[in-house]
Design a protein around this motif. Structure first.
Motif, PDB file in Angstrom:
ATOM      1  N   VAL A  62       0.836  -1.198   0.000  1.00  0.00           N
ATOM      2  CA  VAL A  62       0.000   0.000   0.000  1.00  0.00           C
ATOM      3  C   VAL A  62       0.874   1.252   0.000  1.00  0.00           C
ATOM      4  O   VAL A  62       0.638   2.191  -0.753  1.00  0.00           O
ATOM      5  CB  VAL A  62      -0.944  -0.006   1.223  1.00  0.00           C
ATOM      6  N   TYR A  63       1.902   1.255   0.850  1.00  0.00           N
ATOM      7  CA  TYR A  63       2.827   2.389   0.960  1.00  0.00           C
ATOM      8  C   TYR A  63       4.174   1.819   1.412  1.00  0.00           C
ATOM      9  O   TYR A  63       4.279   1.261   2.508  1.00  0.00           O
ATOM     10  CB  TYR A  63       2.298   3.409   1.974  1.00  0.00           C
ATOM     11  N   PRO A  64       5.205   1.929   0.578  1.00  0.00           N
ATOM     12  CA  PRO A  64       6.438   1.167   0.827  1.00  0.00           C
ATOM     13  C   PRO A  64       7.439   1.731   1.831  1.00  0.00           C
ATOM     14  O   PRO A  64       8.415   1.046   2.147  1.00  0.00           O
ATOM     15  CB  PRO A  64       7.079   1.108  -0.568  1.00  0.00           C
ATOM     16  N   ALA A  65       7.248   2.918   2.360  1.00  0.00           N
ATOM     17  CA  ALA A  65       8.238   3.477   3.287  1.00  0.00           C
ATOM     18  C   ALA A  65       8.392   2.568   4.509  1.00  0.00           C
ATOM     19  O   ALA A  65       7.400   2.132   5.097  1.00  0.00           O
ATOM     20  CB  ALA A  65       7.817   4.870   3.729  1.00  0.00           C
ATOM     21  N   GLU A  66       9.638   2.297   4.883  1.00  0.00           N
ATOM     22  CA  GLU A  66       9.910   1.384   5.995  1.00  0.00           C
ATOM     23  C   GLU A  66       9.260   1.843   7.300  1.00  0.00           C
ATOM     24  O   GLU A  66       8.716   1.050   8.053  1.00  0.00           O
ATOM     25  CB  GLU A  66      11.419   1.228   6.176  1.00  0.00           C
ATOM     26  N   TRP A  67       9.295   3.136   7.584  1.00  0.00           N
ATOM     27  CA  TRP A  67       8.752   3.667   8.835  1.00  0.00           C
ATOM     28  C   TRP A  67       7.228   3.526   8.921  1.00  0.00           C
ATOM     29  O   TRP A  67       6.659   3.577   9.994  1.00  0.00           O
ATOM     30  CB  TRP A  67       9.162   5.118   9.054  1.00  0.00           C
ATOM     31  N   PHE A  68       6.561   3.349   7.776  1.00  0.00           N
ATOM     32  CA  PHE A  68       5.097   3.235   7.746  1.00  0.00           C
ATOM     33  C   PHE A  68       4.594   2.072   8.596  1.00  0.00           C
ATOM     34  O   PHE A  68       3.535   2.145   9.189  1.00  0.00           O
ATOM     35  CB  PHE A  68       4.651   3.072   6.287  1.00  0.00           C
ATOM     36  N   THR A  69       5.388   1.026   8.695  1.00  0.00           N
ATOM     37  CA  THR A  69       4.961  -0.160   9.448  1.00  0.00           C
ATOM     38  C   THR A  69       5.733  -0.351  10.754  1.00  0.00           C
ATOM     39  O   THR A  69       5.662  -1.414  11.356  1.00  0.00           O
ATOM     40  CB  THR A  69       5.095  -1.423   8.576  1.00  0.00           C
ATOM     41  N   GLN A  70       6.443   0.658  11.216  1.00  0.00           N
ATOM     42  CA  GLN A  70       7.163   0.547  12.486  1.00  0.00           C
ATOM     43  C   GLN A  70       6.249   0.699  13.690  1.00  0.00           C
ATOM     44  O   GLN A  70       6.482   0.092  14.730  1.00  0.00           O
ATOM     45  CB  GLN A  70       8.270   1.608  12.566  1.00  0.00           C
ATOM     46  N   ALA A  71       5.223   1.523  13.562  1.00  0.00           N
ATOM     47  CA  ALA A  71       4.278   1.736  14.675  1.00  0.00           C
ATOM     48  C   ALA A  71       3.430   0.476  14.841  1.00  0.00           C
ATOM     49  O   ALA A  71       3.277  -0.306  13.897  1.00  0.00           O
ATOM     50  CB  ALA A  71       3.392   2.942  14.382  1.00  0.00           C
ATOM     51  N   PRO A  72       2.843   0.260  16.003  1.00  0.00           N
ATOM     52  CA  PRO A  72       2.031  -0.943  16.200  1.00  0.00           C
ATOM     53  C   PRO A  72       0.756  -0.969  15.361  1.00  0.00           C
ATOM     54  O   PRO A  72       0.238  -2.029  15.042  1.00  0.00           O
ATOM     55  CB  PRO A  72       1.694  -0.943  17.686  1.00  0.00           C
ATOM     56  N   TYR A  73       0.268   0.227  15.000  1.00  0.00           N
ATOM     57  CA  TYR A  73      -0.954   0.301  14.197  1.00  0.00           C
ATOM     58  C   TYR A  73      -0.776   1.231  13.012  1.00  0.00           C
ATOM     59  O   TYR A  73      -0.008   2.184  13.064  1.00  0.00           O
ATOM     60  CB  TYR A  73      -2.127   0.856  15.022  1.00  0.00           C
ATOM     61  N   VAL A  74      -1.550   0.937  11.997  1.00  0.00           N
ATOM     62  CA  VAL A  74      -1.795   1.878  10.914  1.00  0.00           C
ATOM     63  C   VAL A  74      -3.307   2.031  10.869  1.00  0.00           C
ATOM     64  O   VAL A  74      -4.036   1.035  10.906  1.00  0.00           O
ATOM     65  CB  VAL A  74      -1.246   1.362   9.563  1.00  0.00           C
ATOM     66  N   LEU A  75      -3.767   3.277  10.818  1.00  0.00           N
ATOM     67  CA  LEU A  75      -5.193   3.545  10.706  1.00  0.00           C
ATOM     68  C   LEU A  75      -5.493   4.008   9.286  1.00  0.00           C
ATOM     69  O   LEU A  75      -4.682   4.703   8.676  1.00  0.00           O
ATOM     70  CB  LEU A  75      -5.635   4.628  11.690  1.00  0.00           C
ATOM     71  N   CYS A  76      -6.656   3.632   8.799  1.00  0.00           N
ATOM     72  CA  CYS A  76      -7.107   4.098   7.495  1.00  0.00           C
ATOM     73  C   CYS A  76      -8.537   4.601   7.641  1.00  0.00           C
ATOM     74  O   CYS A  76      -9.390   3.891   8.190  1.00  0.00           O
ATOM     75  CB  CYS A  76      -7.061   2.984   6.459  1.00  0.00           C
ATOM     76  N   VAL A  77      -8.789   5.797   7.147  1.00  0.00           N
ATOM     77  CA  VAL A  77     -10.150   6.319   7.107  1.00  0.00           C
ATOM     78  C   VAL A  77     -10.679   6.096   5.694  1.00  0.00           C
ATOM     79  O   VAL A  77     -10.058   6.504   4.710  1.00  0.00           O
ATOM     80  CB  VAL A  77     -10.227   7.807   7.494  1.00  0.00           C
ATOM     81  N   VAL A  78     -11.805   5.410   5.648  1.00  0.00           N
ATOM     82  CA  VAL A  78     -12.452   5.054   4.388  1.00  0.00           C
ATOM     83  C   VAL A  78     -13.778   5.804   4.316  1.00  0.00           C
ATOM     84  O   VAL A  78     -14.564   5.794   5.268  1.00  0.00           O
ATOM     85  CB  VAL A  78     -12.693   3.525   4.331  1.00  0.00           C
ATOM     86  N   SER A  79     -14.011   6.450   3.185  1.00  0.00           N
ATOM     87  CA  SER A  79     -15.284   7.146   3.005  1.00  0.00           C
ATOM     88  C   SER A  79     -16.319   6.194   2.417  1.00  0.00           C
ATOM     89  O   SER A  79     -15.983   5.290   1.648  1.00  0.00           O
ATOM     90  CB  SER A  79     -15.119   8.367   2.094  1.00  0.00           C
ATOM     91  N   LEU A  80     -17.554   6.421   2.800  1.00  0.00           N
ATOM     92  CA  LEU A  80     -18.694   5.658   2.270  1.00  0.00           C
ATOM     93  C   LEU A  80     -19.449   6.612   1.346  1.00  0.00           C
ATOM     94  O   LEU A  80     -20.316   7.371   1.778  1.00  0.00           O
ATOM     95  CB  LEU A  80     -19.574   5.145   3.402  1.00  0.00           C
ATOM     96  N   LYS A  81     -19.090   6.577   0.075  1.00  0.00           N
ATOM     97  CA  LYS A  81     -19.585   7.576  -0.867  1.00  0.00           C
ATOM     98  C   LYS A  81     -21.102   7.595  -0.993  1.00  0.00           C
ATOM     99  O   LYS A  81     -21.699   8.652  -1.169  1.00  0.00           O
ATOM    100  CB  LYS A  81     -18.939   7.362  -2.235  1.00  0.00           C
ATOM    101  N   ASP A  82     -21.731   6.448  -0.884  1.00  0.00           N
ATOM    102  CA  ASP A  82     -23.188   6.397  -1.054  1.00  0.00           C
ATOM    103  C   ASP A  82     -23.947   6.827   0.202  1.00  0.00           C
ATOM    104  O   ASP A  82     -25.169   6.911   0.197  1.00  0.00           O
ATOM    105  CB  ASP A  82     -23.630   5.006  -1.488  1.00  0.00           C
ATOM    106  N   LYS A  83     -23.241   7.116   1.285  1.00  0.00           N
ATOM    107  CA  LYS A  83     -23.890   7.526   2.529  1.00  0.00           C
ATOM    108  C   LYS A  83     -23.598   8.981   2.896  1.00  0.00           C
ATOM    109  O   LYS A  83     -24.007   9.464   3.942  1.00  0.00           O
ATOM    110  CB  LYS A  83     -23.460   6.604   3.666  1.00  0.00           C
ATOM    111  N   ALA A  84     -22.880   9.687   2.029  1.00  0.00           N
ATOM    112  CA  ALA A  84     -22.468  11.060   2.314  1.00  0.00           C
ATOM    113  C   ALA A  84     -23.492  12.071   1.803  1.00  0.00           C
ATOM    114  O   ALA A  84     -24.275  11.786   0.899  1.00  0.00           O
ATOM    115  CB  ALA A  84     -21.107  11.331   1.670  1.00  0.00           C
ATOM    116  N   TRP A  85     -23.410  13.248   2.400  1.00  0.00           N
ATOM    117  CA  TRP A  85     -24.224  14.363   1.936  1.00  0.00           C
ATOM    118  C   TRP A  85     -23.702  14.827   0.587  1.00  0.00           C
ATOM    119  O   TRP A  85     -22.490  14.808   0.325  1.00  0.00           O
ATOM    120  CB  TRP A  85     -24.156  15.498   2.963  1.00  0.00           C
ATOM    121  N   VAL A  86     -24.618  15.245  -0.279  1.00  0.00           N
ATOM    122  CA  VAL A  86     -24.281  15.742  -1.613  1.00  0.00           C
ATOM    123  C   VAL A  86     -24.847  17.155  -1.751  1.00  0.00           C
ATOM    124  O   VAL A  86     -26.034  17.377  -1.510  1.00  0.00           O
ATOM    125  CB  VAL A  86     -24.865  14.812  -2.707  1.00  0.00           C
TER     126      VAL A  86
END
Length: 168
Positions: A62-86
């Motif tokens: 997903v993202y190759p930088a070595e430091w990206f996976t040094q922390a115990p967690y990686v968080l990802c915020v995912v949008s739900l396009k069909d549930k958002a205000w338009v």
């Protein structure tokens, strides 16, 4: 930590200690996501909490930088396009804006409890979709490592207020 201290000490951490994040701190950070403002309070997002030790190889795709996976967690915020205000005037779906506000709350909350983060938008979206097994209406918007920092901030000059402010 006072708000001024939070916003003035937060920086993009590009190195993490091999140290677990306490459950209370993780929960505090996730709670901050629930109070982030979203359009019409639709809350069109998910937050993925990814264990880096169990998912290191997939995360590196997903993202190759070595430091990206040094922390115990990686968080990802995912949008739900069909549930958002338009917005009715131009049909602008604000799911990406909502997700960005959520990530900002997460990052500031993490800073306030001594955790490091780094906004990651330069990831491979297709690999992220595959790894997270997302549906068509779901879009990965931002990632961040979450852990105890082990890197100093880089020099990041900032514009002066008068360089970006327009008064009408």
């Amino acid at each position: 930590m006072e708000f001024d201290e939070v916003i003035n000490t937060r920086y993009s951490v590009r190195g993490y200690l091999d140290k677990e994040v306490e459950k209370e701190k993780l929960n505090y950070v996730l709670k901050a996501a629930t109070i982030a403002p979203t359009g019409v309070n639709f809350q069109p997002f998910k937050v993925y909490v990814i264990d880096t030790k169990k998912n290191k190889e997939a995360l590196r795709e997903v993202y190759p930088a070595e430091w990206f996976t040094q922390a115990p967690y990686v968080l990802c915020v995912v949008s739900l396009k069909d549930k958002a205000w338009v917005r009715k005037y131009d049909n602008k779906n604000i799911s990406d804006i909502d997700a960005t506000i959520v990530m900002d709350h997460i990052i500031l909350a993490a800073t306030s409890v001594g955790l490091g983060t780094c906004y990651i938008a330069a990831f491979n979206p297709q690999k992220a979709r595959e790894f997270l097994k997302l549906e068509d209406n779901e879009e990965p918007v931002l990632f961040t490592p979450l852990g105890y920092g082990n890197a100093e901030p880089r020099d990041t000059p900032r514009k002066e207020v008068d360089e970006f402010t327009v008064y009408l």
